[in-house]
Each structure stands twice: as structure tokens, then as C-alpha cells.
Design an enzyme around this catalytic site. Structure first.
Site: not given
Ligand code: PGA
Length: 251
Positions: A9-11, A95, A97, A167, A173, A212, A233-234
Site C-alpha cells: 500500500n503506497w498510500k 483501511h 486511515e 491490521e 506506521g 509495520s 505500508g512503509g
Molecule cells: P505500515 O502500514 O506497514 O506502514 O505499518 C500498513 C498499512 O497501513 O497497511
């Protein structure tokens, strides 16, 4: 056996040129992987470039959100049908977020999952508890509520094709990863919850862990029996890390 599924997920990172470069690097680095389903989710804006780059590759394209409606006066939204025509195969829905920052309620998430089926996108439904909810011992109650609403109205055959991403919000994050055992416990709960459908559903549904995940902790998480992949994510923005995670899933 469920086939491992790693999605990045490149957000809100990577404008089209940078996204294209990352896709190109991943395409080269992962070309020989056959045992894992792989997808990346760029911003809407970068989807055409990434979809063109990854056509005829082993990496699928996902979007990070879909609109509920097909088309119309919905400023700022993009429909699942439009994304499908742009070469998207998977959609991340619900998600945390989106839930926390953009008002996606359980009911809206359910409608977005329906929109995915209407358009022919494979849904990745995200669920997970916040830190206060975990501290109050409510993780199973919260996840059950999110599953109930997210999968409402789907047939068993449809549910059998959904990917669930567990998640925990406190691990997203934050660098604070759930332990493999902690994650596996909730995954096992989710699979048990799916037992309300005919048995092929719980057998087939892939449950990704997210929060993470990095190259360095992926193998421990992915070796758990109920963890079928990862939503990253990251670390998905780093070729080295994402490749290491996919390779860990390939075993
Ligand atoms: P993260 O994000 O790996 O940066 O914790 C995961 C996600 O939001 O899907």
C-alpha cells in the site's frame, strides 16, 4: 493450501514518474517469483502508469479506496468501474486511515465491498482494533463487527474470494509490530468467524497481516499457520524491503 498474497500500500506517496520507477524496479526484482500473489496499490493518479508498466508481469495493481457509486455528482471520488477500466484488479477497502480520517463507517465499508463485486475488483477488506480497544480486550468484538458489516449481503461464494487484512491500528506506521503469536490469534479468530459460512469459505479466504511489516520481521509472521500474507505500508516503498517480504512469503 492457500497461496500467499503480499500487497504493498503506497498510500499518498509517489507521483506518477516515481511510481513508474518503483514499479519497474519491483518488476525486475520479482520476475522469478511464482509461488506468491503480489500487488501494489499506487495513488489513483499513478495507476495508469503503474498498470501500463506491470502489464504482463506477475504483479497486480490495486487501488486504495473505491467510491460506493458507479458515476455521478460525487466530487473527488473514483468508482470501482472506472478503476477496473484503468487496469486495477484489487481494491483495498476499509483501511483504518479511511475509517479514522475520512469517515468510512462500517456500513460504508460494506457498500464499498459491494461496489468491488459489482465492478469485478477483488476486495481486500481491512479490519483491526485501536490501542484502547486492545487494552480493553475488545479486539475480537471489534473485528467481528467490522467483518459482519464489511461482508454483509455477500453470498458464500463471494466471501470465499475476499482477502481479509488484519491490521491492528496500533501497529500501523508505528514500528510496533504485533508479535507473530498475537497476530495469529486474531487470524484464527477471523477464520473461526468465517465458520458461519460453508467450510470452503474459511478454507479459501486469505488473511493478511498488516502493521509495520518489514523485511526483517516478515518471515516470523508469515510462518504462522493462519497468516497467509501481508499488507505492507512503509516498507512497500523500499524495493529491498518489499522484495525481502515477498521472498519470505515464497519460503
Ligand atoms: P505500515 O502500514 O506497514 O506502514 O505499518 C500498513 C498499512 O497501513 O497497511
Amino acid at each position: 493450501m492457500r497461496r500467499p498474497f503480499i500487497a504493498g500500500n503506497w498510500k499518498m506517496h509517489k507521483a506518477p514518474a516515481e511510481a513508474d520507477a518503483l514499479a519497474e524496479a519491483l518488476k525486475r526484482a520479482l520476475a522469478d517469483v511464482t509461488a506468491v500473489d503480489i500487488a501494489v496499490a499506487p495513488t489513483f493518479l499513478a495507476i495508469p502508469a503503474v498498470a501500463a508498466r506491470l502489464r504482463h508481469s506477475n504483479i497486480g495493481v490495486a487501488c486504495q479506496n473505491v467510491a460506493v457509486e458507479i458515476q455521478g455528482a460525487y466530487t473527488g471520488e473514483v468508482s470501482a468501474e472506472m478503476l477496473k477500466t484503468a487496469g486495477v484488479q484489487y481494491a483495498i477497502v476499509g483501511h483504518s486511515e479511511r475509517r479514522q480520517l475520512f469517515g468510512d463507517t462500517d456500513a460504508i465499508v460494506g457498500k464499498k465491498v459491494q461496489a468491488c463485486f459489482r465492478a469485478g475488483l477483488a476486495a481486500i477488506l481491512c479490519v483491526g482494533e485501536t490501542l484502547p480497544e486492545r487494552e480493553a480486550g475488545q479486539e475480537e468484538t471489534v473485528v467481528a463487527r467490522q467483518l459482519e458489516a464489511g461482508l454483509a449481503g455477500l453470498s458464500a461464494d463471494q466471501v470465499g474470494t475476499v482477502t481479509i487484512a488484519y491490521e491492528p491500528v496500533w501497529a500501523i506506521g508505528t514500528g510496533k509490530v504485533a508479535s507473530p503469536a498475537q497476530a495469529n490469534d486474531v487470524h484464527a479468530f477471523i477464520r473461526g468467524w468465517l465458520g458461519r459460512y460453508p467450510s470452503f469459505v474459511a478454507r479459501n479466504v486469505r488473511i493478511q497481516y498488516g502493521g509495520s511489516v518489514k523485511g526483517s520481521n516478515a518471515a516470523g509472521l508469515l510462518s504462522q499457520p493462519e497468516i497467509d500474507g501481508a499488507l505492507v505500508g512503509g516498507a512497500a516503498l523500499s524495493v529491498e524491503d518489499f522484495v525481502a517480504i515477498v521472498k519470505a512469503a515464497a519460503g
